[in-house]
Design an enzyme around this catalytic site. Structure first.
Site, PDB file in Angstrom:
ATOM      1  N   TYR A  94       3.420   9.732  -0.376  1.00  0.00           N
ATOM      2  CA  TYR A  94       4.400   9.184   0.531  1.00  0.00           C
ATOM      3  C   TYR A  94       5.605   9.412  -0.226  1.00  0.00           C
ATOM      4  O   TYR A  94       6.758   8.809   0.249  1.00  0.00           O
ATOM      5  CB  TYR A  94       4.235   7.592   0.680  1.00  0.00           C
ATOM      6  CG  TYR A  94       2.842   7.428   1.412  1.00  0.00           C
ATOM      7  CD1 TYR A  94       1.987   8.143   1.937  1.00  0.00           C
ATOM      8  CD2 TYR A  94       2.683   6.006   1.473  1.00  0.00           C
ATOM      9  CE1 TYR A  94       0.862   7.728   2.539  1.00  0.00           C
ATOM     10  CE2 TYR A  94       1.181   5.548   1.949  1.00  0.00           C
ATOM     11  CZ  TYR A  94       0.474   6.599   2.473  1.00  0.00           C
ATOM     12  OH  TYR A  94      -0.920   6.095   2.988  1.00  0.00           O
ATOM     13  N   HIS A 114      -7.327   9.717  -2.116  1.00  0.00           N
ATOM     14  CA  HIS A 114      -6.790   9.618  -0.944  1.00  0.00           C
ATOM     15  C   HIS A 114      -7.734  10.307   0.103  1.00  0.00           C
ATOM     16  O   HIS A 114      -7.846   9.595   1.375  1.00  0.00           O
ATOM     17  CB  HIS A 114      -5.211  10.320  -0.835  1.00  0.00           C
ATOM     18  CG  HIS A 114      -4.293   9.788   0.175  1.00  0.00           C
ATOM     19  ND1 HIS A 114      -2.918   9.672  -0.168  1.00  0.00           N
ATOM     20  CD2 HIS A 114      -4.443   9.361   1.358  1.00  0.00           C
ATOM     21  CE1 HIS A 114      -2.422   9.258   0.996  1.00  0.00           C
ATOM     22  NE2 HIS A 114      -3.251   8.999   1.839  1.00  0.00           N
ATOM     23  N   ASP A 160       0.788  -1.177  -0.016  1.00  0.00           N
ATOM     24  CA  ASP A 160       0.027  -0.002   0.059  1.00  0.00           C
ATOM     25  C   ASP A 160       0.804   1.258  -0.025  1.00  0.00           C
ATOM     26  O   ASP A 160       1.684   1.600   1.113  1.00  0.00           O
ATOM     27  CB  ASP A 160      -0.902  -0.007   1.070  1.00  0.00           C
ATOM     28  CG  ASP A 160      -1.868   1.193   1.191  1.00  0.00           C
ATOM     29  OD1 ASP A 160      -2.733   1.068   0.630  1.00  0.00           O
ATOM     30  OD2 ASP A 160      -1.838   2.118   1.792  1.00  0.00           O
TER      31      ASP A 160
HETATM   32  N1  LIG Z   1      -5.146   6.577   3.625  1.00  0.00           N
HETATM   33  C1  LIG Z   1      -4.607   7.147   4.404  1.00  0.00           C
HETATM   34  O1  LIG Z   1      -5.157   8.278   4.667  1.00  0.00           O
HETATM   35  C2  LIG Z   1      -3.636   6.501   5.391  1.00  0.00           C
HETATM   36  C3  LIG Z   1      -3.197   7.225   6.641  1.00  0.00           C
HETATM   37  C4  LIG Z   1      -2.204   6.406   7.285  1.00  0.00           C
HETATM   38  C5  LIG Z   1      -1.707   5.380   6.997  1.00  0.00           C
HETATM   39  N2  LIG Z   1      -2.238   4.664   5.831  1.00  0.00           N
HETATM   40  C6  LIG Z   1      -1.847   3.439   5.222  1.00  0.00           C
HETATM   41  O2  LIG Z   1      -1.811   2.434   6.466  1.00  0.00           O
HETATM   42  C7  LIG Z   1      -0.413   1.866   6.510  1.00  0.00           C
HETATM   43  C8  LIG Z   1      -0.119   1.774   8.085  1.00  0.00           C
HETATM   44  O3  LIG Z   1      -0.651   2.691   9.150  1.00  0.00           O
HETATM   45  P1  LIG Z   1       0.909   3.495   9.688  1.00  0.00           P
HETATM   46  O4  LIG Z   1       1.794   3.292   8.883  1.00  0.00           O
HETATM   47  O5  LIG Z   1       0.185   4.748   9.805  1.00  0.00           O
HETATM   48  O6  LIG Z   1       0.991   2.932  11.340  1.00  0.00           O
HETATM   49  P2  LIG Z   1       0.777   1.442  11.648  1.00  0.00           P
HETATM   50  O7  LIG Z   1       0.943   0.358  10.876  1.00  0.00           O
HETATM   51  O8  LIG Z   1      -0.572   1.114  12.685  1.00  0.00           O
HETATM   52  O9  LIG Z   1       1.971   1.432  12.750  1.00  0.00           O
HETATM   53  C9  LIG Z   1       3.381   1.614  12.303  1.00  0.00           C
HETATM   54  C10 LIG Z   1       4.182   2.096  13.578  1.00  0.00           C
HETATM   55  O10 LIG Z   1       4.317   0.745  14.681  1.00  0.00           O
HETATM   56  C11 LIG Z   1       5.494   0.158  14.689  1.00  0.00           C
HETATM   57  N3  LIG Z   1       5.312  -1.152  14.391  1.00  0.00           N
HETATM   58  C12 LIG Z   1       4.949  -1.980  13.496  1.00  0.00           C
HETATM   59  N4  LIG Z   1       4.986  -3.272  13.728  1.00  0.00           N
HETATM   60  C13 LIG Z   1       5.279  -3.477  15.326  1.00  0.00           C
HETATM   61  C14 LIG Z   1       5.249  -4.427  16.069  1.00  0.00           C
HETATM   62  N5  LIG Z   1       5.041  -5.736  15.828  1.00  0.00           N
HETATM   63  N6  LIG Z   1       5.468  -3.812  17.374  1.00  0.00           N
HETATM   64  C15 LIG Z   1       5.794  -2.885  17.751  1.00  0.00           C
HETATM   65  N7  LIG Z   1       5.682  -1.696  16.827  1.00  0.00           N
HETATM   66  C16 LIG Z   1       5.540  -2.001  15.581  1.00  0.00           C
HETATM   67  C17 LIG Z   1       6.312   0.755  13.179  1.00  0.00           C
HETATM   68  O11 LIG Z   1       7.555   0.929  13.667  1.00  0.00           O
HETATM   69  P3  LIG Z   1       8.832   0.340  12.976  1.00  0.00           P
HETATM   70  O12 LIG Z   1       8.663   0.733  11.386  1.00  0.00           O
HETATM   71  O13 LIG Z   1      10.032   1.466  13.605  1.00  0.00           O
HETATM   72  O14 LIG Z   1       9.386  -0.864  13.090  1.00  0.00           O
HETATM   73  C18 LIG Z   1       5.713   2.271  13.337  1.00  0.00           C
HETATM   74  O15 LIG Z   1       6.204   3.221  14.060  1.00  0.00           O
HETATM   75  C19 LIG Z   1       0.533   2.911   6.099  1.00  0.00           C
HETATM   76  O16 LIG Z   1       2.056   2.547   6.067  1.00  0.00           O
HETATM   77  C20 LIG Z   1      -0.152   3.296   4.964  1.00  0.00           C
HETATM   78  O17 LIG Z   1       0.172   2.312   3.879  1.00  0.00           O
HETATM   79  C21 LIG Z   1      -3.147   5.268   5.086  1.00  0.00           C
END
Ligand SMILES: NC(=O)c1ccc[n+]([C@@H]2O[C@H](COP(=O)([O-])OP(=O)(O)OC[C@H]3O[C@@H](n4cnc5c(N)ncnc54)[C@H](OP(=O)(O)O)[C@@H]3O)[C@@H](O)[C@H]2O)c1
Length: 279
Positions: A51, A109, A46
């Site tokens: 990004y 988005h 994704d």
């Molecule tokens: N459409 C939208 O508006 C929108 C908005 C936000 C996000 N998104 C999508 O959703 C995806 C996921 O959301 P997100 O990146 O915001 O947050 P997330 O996946 O909820 O959390 C990511 C964070 O958690 C940490 N993490 C990951 N796995 C872990 C584990 N097993 N144990 C402990 N910590 C862990 C990561 O650290 P490290 O990387 O340092 O390991 C990072 O800091 C995004 O990458 C994007 O593709 C979309």
């Protein structure tokens, strides 16, 4: 390697229920992080124009040795490109940057209800993109029920997915039910609330009970509720941990205990109040 279940979208396209998100991964780290995820077994990435790492995602897919058809890739229309011609050009540019001839899923988005281009016009451009065959499915992100109802009334193609913020502190059960009622698959962004829910005593309790980590039980909660998730991590061990979700199950009681944490807490903006356009 575990088999990730797929969800069939309303046009018959199959999407792996678990993917890898690349928000906030620096471009110079994206190729390596995405390659690691593909190596672990993820087949769904994704990304978004916003990004700034589409080029590196495309490079990783090519360098993985996998066929393009084996990896489901989503990208998103950035906020500055909502007018019809700009949207068509932005889609072409995303394909150029990724180095692909098609996207599996392309999303608007944000609805940006306060800007001078109506998202209904943007959705009509998305319909043109879909009809060109170069996006196998189209959908929206951060749309609430009232935004979706306008699309239903004024456009022809139903979004295949709605990608919104969902995690145990923001369970979004009403919007999920609305999506389901209208054959729209729900994708949960920030599924572990960027790490915020992992120390919650209830999550820790469920994790101890089932012998898994807090991230695994949170992600499993999403999977059992039927949502599509793509946790982000640049840490190889976490990328592996977040993939190991298919050899255990949460009980109804576990699921209820996690859902009870919902208190409507967003980590990101409210889509009705978000009209940001990058400069
Ligand atoms: N459409 C939208 O508006 C929108 C908005 C936000 C996000 N998104 C999508 O959703 C995806 C996921 O959301 P997100 O990146 O915001 O947050 P997330 O996946 O909820 O959390 C990511 C964070 O958690 C940490 N993490 C990951 N796995 C872990 C584990 N097993 N144990 C402990 N910590 C862990 C990561 O650290 P490290 O990387 O340092 O390991 C990072 O800091 C995004 O990458 C994007 O593709 C979309």
């Amino acid at each position: 390697m575990a088999t990730v279940p797929t969800i069939t979208l309303n046009n018959g396209v199959e999407i792996p229920q678990l993917g890898f998100g690349v928000f906030q991964i620096k471009p110079e780290e994206t190729r390596e992080a995405t390659l690691a995820a593909l190596e672990v077994g993820y087949r769904h990435i994704d990304t978004a124009e916003m990004y700034g790492n589409e080029k590196e995602v495309g490079q990783a897919v090519r360098d993985s040795g996998l066929d393009r058809g084996e990896v489901f890739v989503t990208s998103k229309l950035n906020n500055g490109f909502h007018a019809r011609d700009a949207a068509l050009r932005a889609f072409d540019q995303s394909l150029i940057d990724l180095g692909f001839d098609h996207l599996d899923l392309f999303l608007v988005h944000w609805p940006l209800p306060g800007i001078d281009v109506d998202y209904v016009e943007t959705w009509k451009a998305m319909e043109e993109i879909y009809r060109s065959g170069r996006a196998k499915a189209i959908g929206v992100s951060n749309f609430k029920e009232h935004h979706l109802r306008r699309l239903f009334g004024e456009t022809e193609i139903r979004p295949a997915v709605n990608q919104v913020e969902i995690h145990p502190y923001l369970a979004q059960d009403e919007l999920r039910a609305f999506d389901a009622e209208h054959q729209i698959a729900t994708e949960a962004w920030s599924p572990i609330a960027q790490g915020k829910v992992l120390d919650d005593p209830a999550i820790v309790r469920v994790a101890e009970r089932v012998g898994r980590t807090p991230a695994q039980v949170t992600l499993r909660w999403h999977i059992q509720r039927g949502d599509i998730v793509f946790p982000k991590s640049v840490t190889r061990s976490r990328v592996e941990e977040n993939f190991a979700l298919f050899d255990f199950e949460l009980s109804e009681g576990d699921l209820r205990e996690i859902t009870a944490l919902d208190h409507n807490e967003r980590t990101g903006p409210d889509p009705d109040a978000f009209n940001y356009i990058p400069g």
